[in-house]
Design an enzyme around this catalytic site. Sequence first.
Site, PDB file in Angstrom:
ATOM      1  N   LYS A   1     -49.608  -9.655 -61.027  1.00 30.38           N
ATOM      2  CA  LYS A   1     -50.886  -9.797 -60.296  1.00 30.38           C
ATOM      3  C   LYS A   1     -51.022 -10.475 -58.906  1.00 30.38           C
ATOM      4  O   LYS A   1     -51.784  -9.884 -57.907  1.00 30.38           O
ATOM      5  CB  LYS A   1     -52.017 -10.934 -61.250  1.00 30.38           C
TER       6      LYS A   1
ATOM      7  N   TYR B   1     -47.471  -3.578 -62.343  1.00 29.92           N
ATOM      8  CA  TYR B   1     -48.484  -4.182 -63.094  1.00 29.92           C
ATOM      9  C   TYR B   1     -48.936  -3.506 -64.139  1.00 29.92           C
ATOM     10  O   TYR B   1     -48.031  -3.007 -64.778  1.00 29.92           O
ATOM     11  CB  TYR B   1     -49.773  -4.254 -62.095  1.00 29.92           C
TER      12      TYR B   1
END
Length: 201
Positions: A121, A50
């Site tokens: 995500k 991420y």
Amino acid sequence: MQLTRVLSKLRHLANDIDKYSLLRQLQQDNAGLFYELMFAHTEELLPYVYTPTVGQACQEYCQLGFATHGLYITAEDRGRMLQKLRAWPQQDISLMVVTDGERILGLGDLGVGGMGISEGKSLLYTAAGGVPPSTVLPVCLDVGTNNKSLLQEPSYWGLKQQRLTGQQYDECIGELITAVKAWRPHVLVQFEDFGNHNAFR
């Protein structure tokens, strides 16, 4: 032992994008080991799957060559978005992370490369929130891009047109939400990194 070897190899890589690529390949080749590694070393690995590394991955998404874990829905799918959702191999979806790629992490319009942020995500929901990965669907809504360099890039596989705006854009969003409600009425939809002019209205 296998987990230890992978972790050691990862730690010896100099560049964060190479670590992203190693983890991405592992997820593709051995999902069980990938998630075992993610759960055991969440804090260490999240920066590679991420932010901040996913920003570069989104910029280079069409060149990295990995199989996409999510679903692309394009402006050309108008009239059959529900059909595409019903054709997705995993139907027991409880959470969707949807982007249109227009404002990725302050990097601007990355078009279909925005899929990387939806995938990242989604991993965050699994690694930090315990949501089973098979029930999370990353989605990128491709309505074109205003990024001139992407429009001129031969490897870019998104729609090579200016972004839809106004009524045409709203119709795409409207059809997607209507399709999701018909497909999985209780699914949670999180919108990720839309342009401010759309996100705040």
